[in-house]
Design a protein around this motif. Structure first.
Motif, PDB file in Angstrom:
ATOM      1  N   MET A 146     -20.218  65.153  -6.359  1.00 49.42           N
ATOM      2  CA  MET A 146     -19.950  63.751  -6.028  1.00 49.42           C
ATOM      3  C   MET A 146     -21.257  63.008  -5.737  1.00 49.42           C
ATOM      4  O   MET A 146     -21.419  61.847  -6.117  1.00 49.42           O
ATOM      5  CB  MET A 146     -18.988  63.659  -4.851  1.00 49.42           C
ATOM      6  N   ILE A 147     -22.187  63.679  -5.073  1.00 46.20           N
ATOM      7  CA  ILE A 147     -23.492  63.061  -4.827  1.00 46.20           C
ATOM      8  C   ILE A 147     -24.230  62.842  -6.145  1.00 46.20           C
ATOM      9  O   ILE A 147     -24.856  61.807  -6.358  1.00 46.20           O
ATOM     10  CB  ILE A 147     -24.325  63.937  -3.871  1.00 46.20           C
ATOM     11  N   ARG A 148     -24.122  63.830  -7.038  1.00 45.25           N
ATOM     12  CA  ARG A 148     -24.754  63.697  -8.352  1.00 45.25           C
ATOM     13  C   ARG A 148     -24.232  62.467  -9.085  1.00 45.25           C
ATOM     14  O   ARG A 148     -24.999  61.667  -9.631  1.00 45.25           O
ATOM     15  CB  ARG A 148     -24.480  64.949  -9.188  1.00 45.25           C
ATOM     16  N   GLU A 149     -22.920  62.299  -9.094  1.00 40.73           N
ATOM     17  CA  GLU A 149     -22.315  61.164  -9.779  1.00 40.73           C
ATOM     18  C   GLU A 149     -22.735  59.841  -9.146  1.00 40.73           C
ATOM     19  O   GLU A 149     -22.922  58.836  -9.838  1.00 40.73           O
ATOM     20  CB  GLU A 149     -20.791  61.294  -9.752  1.00 40.73           C
ATOM     21  N   ALA A 150     -22.896  59.843  -7.833  1.00 42.10           N
ATOM     22  CA  ALA A 150     -23.239  58.602  -7.141  1.00 42.10           C
ATOM     23  C   ALA A 150     -24.692  58.201  -7.346  1.00 42.10           C
ATOM     24  O   ALA A 150     -25.004  56.999  -7.439  1.00 42.10           O
ATOM     25  CB  ALA A 150     -22.955  58.760  -5.639  1.00 42.10           C
ATOM     26  N   LEU A 287     -20.689  62.668   3.359  1.00 40.57           N
ATOM     27  CA  LEU A 287     -21.332  62.208   2.128  1.00 40.57           C
ATOM     28  C   LEU A 287     -22.116  60.917   2.365  1.00 40.57           C
ATOM     29  O   LEU A 287     -23.187  60.718   1.780  1.00 40.57           O
ATOM     30  CB  LEU A 287     -20.297  62.025   1.029  1.00 40.57           C
ATOM     31  N   GLN A 288     -21.619  60.055   3.195  1.00 36.83           N
ATOM     32  CA  GLN A 288     -22.374  58.841   3.516  1.00 36.83           C
ATOM     33  C   GLN A 288     -23.692  59.203   4.213  1.00 36.83           C
ATOM     34  O   GLN A 288     -24.743  58.630   3.920  1.00 36.83           O
ATOM     35  CB  GLN A 288     -21.535  57.912   4.384  1.00 36.83           C
ATOM     36  N   MET A 289     -23.630  60.145   5.146  1.00 34.61           N
ATOM     37  CA  MET A 289     -24.849  60.612   5.817  1.00 34.61           C
ATOM     38  C   MET A 289     -25.801  61.240   4.806  1.00 34.61           C
ATOM     39  O   MET A 289     -27.010  60.990   4.828  1.00 34.61           O
ATOM     40  CB  MET A 289     -24.503  61.623   6.911  1.00 34.61           C
ATOM     41  N   ALA A 290     -25.257  62.062   3.910  1.00 32.64           N
ATOM     42  CA  ALA A 290     -26.091  62.743   2.914  1.00 32.64           C
ATOM     43  C   ALA A 290     -26.785  61.735   2.000  1.00 32.64           C
ATOM     44  O   ALA A 290     -27.975  61.881   1.679  1.00 32.64           O
ATOM     45  CB  ALA A 290     -25.242  63.703   2.087  1.00 32.64           C
ATOM     46  N   LEU A 291     -26.074  60.696   1.593  1.00 29.72           N
ATOM     47  CA  LEU A 291     -26.661  59.688   0.704  1.00 29.72           C
ATOM     48  C   LEU A 291     -27.783  58.926   1.412  1.00 29.72           C
ATOM     49  O   LEU A 291     -28.852  58.694   0.839  1.00 29.72           O
ATOM     50  CB  LEU A 291     -25.580  58.722   0.224  1.00 29.72           C
ATOM     51  N   LYS A 292     -27.556  58.534   2.672  1.00 23.21           N
ATOM     52  CA  LYS A 292     -28.587  57.800   3.405  1.00 23.21           C
ATOM     53  C   LYS A 292     -29.823  58.673   3.640  1.00 23.21           C
ATOM     54  O   LYS A 292     -30.964  58.222   3.456  1.00 23.21           O
ATOM     55  CB  LYS A 292     -28.031  57.302   4.743  1.00 23.21           C
ATOM     56  N   GLN A 293     -29.605  59.912   4.051  1.00 26.12           N
ATOM     57  CA  GLN A 293     -30.733  60.795   4.325  1.00 26.12           C
ATOM     58  C   GLN A 293     -31.502  61.128   3.049  1.00 26.12           C
ATOM     59  O   GLN A 293     -32.732  61.169   3.044  1.00 26.12           O
ATOM     60  CB  GLN A 293     -30.231  62.070   5.003  1.00 26.12           C
ATOM     61  N   THR A 294     -30.776  61.360   1.971  1.00 28.83           N
ATOM     62  CA  THR A 294     -31.438  61.640   0.687  1.00 28.83           C
ATOM     63  C   THR A 294     -32.284  60.453   0.247  1.00 28.83           C
ATOM     64  O   THR A 294     -33.422  60.626  -0.214  1.00 28.83           O
ATOM     65  CB  THR A 294     -30.388  61.975  -0.384  1.00 28.83           C
TER      66      THR A 294
END
Length: 554
Positions: A146-150, A287-294
């Motif tokens: 899902m992170i990959r797609e985003a 996932l929101q945390m993962a996206l911001k941190q990434t």
């Protein structure tokens, strides 16, 4: 009687009692070798071997100067060696005397050679600059996807070539009333382009996603090895930082991962974000945390630029896959020569694939710089083979159907040619999977012969470029290290130009020496390491990543 043309067969080592056909040879062809003249009694395909003498059952067969098999039925001089008339055999090995004297190659051309790399705080230098998204356990693979797609398209990172245009062409024909036969006969070649568009972080080569099937359910040994491998990728010089997704209850605990990272880099300072789903709560929140941190990590990663570095900062992984009867004559010894040049310049090389070192244990153990390393290497070889035999196999079963078809009919024949990738320098260290390279020079790393598992392990141990020889063709790549494919023969180079980077078939044809090919290859490696040339596997998005589940694979 037809006399074989010049350069149609070769003796690899003066003590060998077989010759290798460099072209297809017909029964009845006259062979002139030394003081002997005799006719072939069977057809001998290119890459295959034929005897210089008559063999009785049990007689030894030597290639590369070592025992590679024994006759299991009478074989006449001039007859092809096959899986029916010979069987695998190799010499016993034991602790011997140190044989670390070697002839260093002429390296003046590369004394001041540099590449443009990414300098890391631990002193290593990367040939690329990637961010990693890693699941600690297979349960998190979906969230990684899902992170990959985003992220991929929004951040402008290059996507591998897709075939949507071809599908659209087929759909258009079908809707226009074309029959199945007409569709099969149609040319649907397209020129759809893929690539980077509006790349947000120009100094970041991409985000790589290390999905896998481990982390829980297996043995603790498997999960500990996985944490060590992932720590090797996180601390890898080609990696700027990582986001790690953990469920929380699995064997592969975040604490084990952190301990493995500290073992490899006590002063680790790269951005690293570890998120545990069971602690955070909802998938959406994690996932929101993962996206911001990434995204924050990518901002930091983008601040790193390529700077000059000496080639002593290169760590070359030596691999082979889809090998053939020319591998040990052309491409592998070329890698061996390049390895010797790089070692002389202060760099590191990694020779792995232990099932494909069966039969050359004595030579390699004797080349270890001390007895402790020699004993470690021999212990790893014996333990691995014993485990394989306990599971109903053994090193003898390593050659694949493709290997056998193209001349590698025993494991010892395959191994003797595969070992040529390691050149002639002393062995400075012996590593057990997933240990990391810490010494310059030739390192032996215990891995399976399986292409992707071994390449995954070699990169995890620190290889920032992988040289991969093949006689049959394979698309194998890696998420973080460029994998250069080297063909052993020109026919493969011509037939599969989309996956082959460098051709060593020129050696078989007599157009180039091993020394010339090695220098040409090193020039190419420096361009790849500098980001000037993109290897075919990188362009195809061939991000193969398979952790070794110990003992299961040869």
């Amino acid at each position: 009687m037809q006399l074989a043309r010049k350069n149609s067969y070769i003796q690899i080592h003066p003590t060998d009692n077989v010759l290798v056909a460099l072209v297809d040879l017909q029964a009845g062809t006259a062979i002139e070798f030394g003081t002997q003249t005799f006719c072939l009694t069977t057809n001998v395909s290119a890459k295959h071997k034929f005897g210089l003498t008559d063999f009785a059952p049990g007689d030894p067969i030597f290639m590369y100067g070592v025992l590679v098999g024994k006759a299991c039925e009478p074989i006449s001089r001039g007859a092809a060696l096959t899986v029916e008339n010979i069987k695998h055999a190799s010499e016993e090995f034991k602790l011997g005397s140190r044989k670390t004297e070697w002839t260093r190659p002429e390296t003046s051309r590369f004394e001041t050679a540099t590449f443009q790399g990414f300098h890391r705080a631990d002193g290593s230098v990367g040939t690329a600059n990637y961010w990693l998204i890693i699941p600690l356990v297979f349960c998190e693979n979906r969230n990684v996807d899902m992170i990959r797609e985003a992220l991929t398209e929004k951040l402008g990172f290059r996507k591998p070539r897709g075939y949507e245009s071809e599908v659209q062409a087929i759909l258009d024909m079908y809707q226009a009333g074309k029959t199945a036969a007409e569709i099969l006969d149609a040319d649907i070649t397209t020129f759809a382009k893929t690539g980077q568009s509006n790349k947000i972080f120009p100094n970041v080569d991409g985000i790589k996603y290390l999905n896998h099937s481990l982390g829980c359910g297996g043995t603790r040994t498997d999960s500990d090895a996985l944490c060590g491998l992932l720590a090797g990728y996180i601390t890898h010089p080609n990696v700027a930082g990582a986001t790690v997704l953990s469920l929380g209850c699995q064997h592969a605990q975040a604490s084990i991962l952190r301990a493995e990272i500290e073992k490899r880099d006590p002063n680790f300072s790269k951005p690293l974000f570890i998120l545990e789903q069971q602690q955070i709560g909802t998938e959406e929140k994690m996932l929101q945390m993962a996206l911001k941190q990434t995204f924050a990590g990518l901002i930091e990663a983008n601040e790193c630029n390529r700077q000059p570095a000496p080639i002593s900062k290169l760590c070359i992984g030596l691999e082979c896959g889809g090998s053939d009867g020319f591998s040990g004559i052309s491409a592998n010894p070329t890698l061996g020569r390049l390895s010797d040049i790089l070692v002389s310049a202060g760099g590191s090389v990694i020779l792995a694939e232990f099932p494909e070192l069966c039969g050359v244990e004595q030579e390699l153990s004797d080349r270890c710089t001390n007895e402790e390393l020699a004993n470690k290497f021999m212990h790893l070889m014996r333990t691995y083979n014993a485990k394989a035999e306990a599971d109903g196999s053994g090193f003898y079963a390593n050659p694949s159907p493709g290997n056998i078809k193209d001349g590698l009919i025993t494991d010892a024949i395959k191994s003797a040619g595969a070992a040529k990738k390691g050149g002639s320098s002393p062995v400075t260290d012996v590593l057990d999977y997933p240990e990391k390279v810490s010494k310059a020079g030739l390192n032996l790393l215990c891995t399976p012969g399986s292409d992707v598992e071994s390449t995954t392990a070699v990169v995890g141990s620190g290889a920032n470029v992988v040289l991969f020889t093949t006689g049959l063709g394979t698309p194998t790549g890696n998420p973080v290290a460029p994998v250069l494919k080297i063909s052993t023969n020109s026919a493969l180079y011509t037939r599969m130009p989309d996956i082959i980077d460098i051709n060593c078939g020129t050696i078989i044809e007599g157009d180039e020496s091993i020394e010339q090919a090695a220098e040409r290859m090193l020039d190419y490696v420096i361009q790849v390491a500098s980001g000037v040339i993109m290897p075919k596997a990188v362009g195809l998005g061939q991000d193969d990543f398979i952790p070794w589940k110990r003992g299961v694979s040869l």
